[in-house]
Design an enzyme around this catalytic site. Structure first.
Site, mmCIF file in Angstrom:
data_model
loop_
_atom_site.group_PDB
_atom_site.id
_atom_site.type_symbol
_atom_site.label_atom_id
_atom_site.label_comp_id
_atom_site.label_asym_id
_atom_site.label_seq_id
_atom_site.Cartn_x
_atom_site.Cartn_y
_atom_site.Cartn_z
ATOM 1 N N ASN A 10 -35.437 31.663 1.707
ATOM 2 C CA ASN A 10 -34.951 29.954 0.440
ATOM 3 C C ASN A 10 -33.975 28.810 0.935
ATOM 4 O OD1 ASN A 10 -36.071 31.304 -2.078
ATOM 5 N ND2 ASN A 10 -34.310 32.987 -2.326
ATOM 6 N N GLY A 12 -33.701 27.838 3.868
ATOM 7 C CA GLY A 12 -33.895 27.436 5.080
ATOM 8 C C GLY A 12 -35.149 26.569 4.204
ATOM 9 N N ARG A 81 -27.399 38.272 -0.289
ATOM 10 C CA ARG A 81 -26.297 39.920 -1.411
ATOM 11 C C ARG A 81 -27.060 39.590 -2.574
ATOM 12 N NH1 ARG A 81 -20.940 37.672 -3.501
ATOM 13 N NH2 ARG A 81 -21.441 35.958 -3.104
ATOM 14 N N ARG A 87 -19.660 39.383 0.427
ATOM 15 C CA ARG A 87 -20.702 38.958 1.040
ATOM 16 C C ARG A 87 -19.932 39.434 2.780
ATOM 17 N NH1 ARG A 87 -18.130 34.282 -1.378
ATOM 18 N NH2 ARG A 87 -19.969 33.322 -2.199
ATOM 19 N N SER A 118 -25.588 30.765 7.531
ATOM 20 C CA SER A 118 -25.827 32.866 7.142
ATOM 21 C C SER A 118 -24.289 33.509 6.919
ATOM 22 C CB SER A 118 -26.380 33.056 7.955
ATOM 23 O OG SER A 118 -27.614 33.555 8.738
ATOM 24 N N ARG A 150 -19.062 23.423 -6.027
ATOM 25 C CA ARG A 150 -19.257 24.254 -7.674
ATOM 26 C C ARG A 150 -18.045 24.008 -8.465
ATOM 27 N NH1 ARG A 150 -21.109 29.633 -4.288
ATOM 28 N NH2 ARG A 150 -23.838 29.276 -4.894
ATOM 29 N N HIS A 174 -15.186 31.568 3.058
ATOM 30 C CA HIS A 174 -16.283 31.551 2.234
ATOM 31 C C HIS A 174 -15.958 32.951 1.491
ATOM 32 C CE1 HIS A 174 -19.546 29.964 0.458
ATOM 33 N NE2 HIS A 174 -20.208 31.171 0.974
HETATM 34 N N1 APR Z 1 -34.837 35.006 13.196
HETATM 35 C C1 APR Z 1 -35.477 33.920 12.385
HETATM 36 N N2 APR Z 1 -34.762 34.245 11.150
HETATM 37 C C2 APR Z 1 -34.686 35.559 10.085
HETATM 38 C C3 APR Z 1 -34.464 36.858 10.992
HETATM 39 C C4 APR Z 1 -34.132 36.618 13.155
HETATM 40 N N3 APR Z 1 -33.761 36.656 13.907
HETATM 41 N N4 APR Z 1 -33.975 37.492 10.896
HETATM 42 C C5 APR Z 1 -34.472 37.469 9.206
HETATM 43 N N5 APR Z 1 -34.432 36.259 9.117
HETATM 44 C C6 APR Z 1 -35.728 35.749 8.350
HETATM 45 C C7 APR Z 1 -35.813 36.480 7.414
HETATM 46 O O1 APR Z 1 -37.203 36.454 7.682
HETATM 47 C C8 APR Z 1 -35.976 35.390 6.025
HETATM 48 O O2 APR Z 1 -37.081 34.559 5.907
HETATM 49 O O3 APR Z 1 -34.027 34.463 7.554
HETATM 50 C C9 APR Z 1 -34.905 34.530 5.854
HETATM 51 C C10 APR Z 1 -33.758 34.471 4.581
HETATM 52 O O4 APR Z 1 -34.437 34.352 4.227
HETATM 53 P P1 APR Z 1 -33.885 34.990 2.260
HETATM 54 O O5 APR Z 1 -34.272 36.633 2.510
HETATM 55 O O6 APR Z 1 -34.459 34.399 1.155
HETATM 56 O O7 APR Z 1 -32.308 34.244 2.674
HETATM 57 P P2 APR Z 1 -31.752 32.895 1.963
HETATM 58 O O8 APR Z 1 -31.566 33.197 0.533
HETATM 59 O O9 APR Z 1 -32.198 32.562 2.814
HETATM 60 O O10 APR Z 1 -30.407 33.394 2.781
HETATM 61 C C11 APR Z 1 -29.568 33.328 3.982
HETATM 62 O O11 APR Z 1 -28.033 32.315 4.466
HETATM 63 O O12 APR Z 1 -26.767 31.880 2.437
HETATM 64 C C12 APR Z 1 -26.675 32.955 3.457
HETATM 65 O O13 APR Z 1 -26.271 34.790 2.564
HETATM 66 C C13 APR Z 1 -27.392 34.315 2.790
HETATM 67 O O14 APR Z 1 -26.724 35.500 4.700
HETATM 68 C C14 APR Z 1 -27.984 34.131 4.109
HETATM 69 C C15 APR Z 1 -28.451 33.465 4.182
#
Ligand code: APR
Length: 307
Positions: A10, A12, A81, A87, A118, A150, A174
């Site tokens: 989401n 990215g 989360r 977090r 992250s 926010r 954060h």
């Molecule tokens: N290398 C690359 N990508 C990875 C890896 C890795 N080792 N491990 C996980 N991922 C990818 C997952 O496959 C997924 O597509 O990271 C992506 C995370 O996406 P979401 O689950 O949608 O999470 P998102 O809402 O994007 O949040 C990502 O940002 O805001 C912070 O707390 C949140 O830690 C979280 C991060």
């Protein structure tokens, strides 16, 4: 200018979308471990180029080779989360992920500026600093802009005025101990206290602290991404255009604010070299205590890391 976004989830994918639409780079590379997702999302984004009118090439991949020699790398890989989680509950899993990502960045984009998203944010930024071995100037985290946005958005709602006229500042980690500073919050230059009483300010501060959790509660399966992605893009733009914007970022402190060897949100000047300057404000004893308490929480988590 080549920008890589690690993690095509989401945050990215939304970041990549905002980056290409702003035409901030020649190339945006979206990388994820899941096969097909970055390729599909990047192709979909590229197909929007004729409509949106941007020229940034957008590429999706599972291989770090295609990210080689990026100027900027945004790290969004990791678990988000779920309702009821803090977090900090993400610490163990996301440390392993950010370690792996950081090793790859070090090996393929040794000159990059790294912006970490992250969570838990301040600790993950520390992991990226230590594992890449890059200078602290080139490794910083996105949180303060989001927390501040926010706060600003809630003030605007409360007063029925444009968000553009509200300037605010949130310091600290954060997390629940973030430090919104009403003293540095104004509506068109007029201190916030002229517009609302202390009880209202306190209520908006609490909503800001709980801002991430409020979204998680609605979404149930993940956390916020539109505002986080917008915040990342504001930082990237300041770097790409060497704007020297003064933005709250998670920065590595080496004595500033009486803190050392810790990442915490402070105002910083962002330019083409990354964090050009950490801006040190005169804080009241109470504000300083809140900032130190917040940094203590980050330090406790740093102490748990096995790097
Ligand atoms: N290398 C690359 N990508 C990875 C890896 C890795 N080792 N491990 C996980 N991922 C990818 C997952 O496959 C997924 O597509 O990271 C992506 C995370 O996406 P979401 O689950 O949608 O999470 P998102 O809402 O994007 O949040 C990502 O940002 O805001 C912070 O707390 C949140 O830690 C979280 C991060």
């Amino acid at each position: 200018m080549k920008i890589t976004v690690i993690g095509a989830g989401n945050v990215g994918a939304t970041t990549a979308c905002k980056l290409v639409e702003k035409d901030l780079a020649n190339e945006v590379v979206l990388l994820d471990i899941v096969e097909g997702i970055p390729q599909g999302k990047a192709l979909d984004l590229w197909e929007s180029a004729p409509i949106e009118g941007f020229d940034t090439r957008c590429i999706g991949t599972n291989s770090y080779e295609e990210t080689a020699n990026s100027d900027i790398v945004v790290v969004t890989a990791g678990l988000p989360r779920k309702p009821g989680m803090s977090r900090d509950d993400l610490l163990e899993m996301n440390t392993e992920i950010v370690k792996n990502v950081s090793e790859n960045i070090r090996n393929t984009s040794p000159e990059a500026i790294v912006i970490v998203v992250s969570n838990p944010l301040d600790v993950m930024t520390y992991v990226a600093l230590k594992v890449t071995g890059f200078t602290a100037q080139r490794v910083f985290g996105m949180a303060g802009i989001l927390d501040t946005a926010r706060f600003r958005s809630f003030i605007a709602l409360e007063l029925g005025v444009s968000v553009r006229d509200i300037s605010a500042l949130v310091l600290g980690g954060h997390g629940d101990s973030m430090v919104p500073l009403p003293r540095f919050t104004t509506v068109s230059g007029v201190p916030l206290a002229a517009f609302m009483d202390q009880a209202t300010i306190d209520r908006l501060i609490q909503r800001t602290r709980d801002g991430g959790a409020e979204i998680v509660k609605y979404l149930k399966t993940g956390s916020a991404y539109y505002a986080p992605a917008a915040a990342v893009v504001e930082m990237v733009e300041s770097v790409v255009k060497d704007k020297n914007r003064v933005l709250p970022c998670s920065c590595f402190l080496q004595g500033e604010y009486g803190l050392e060897d810790v990442y915490v949100g402070v105002p910083a000047r962002l330019g083409s070299q990354g964090v050009v300057e950490v801006i040190e404000l005169e804080l009241t004893a109470e504000e300083k205590e809140a900032l130190h308490k917040s940094a203590e929480g980050v330090k406790n988590n740093i102490a748990k890391l096995k790097l």
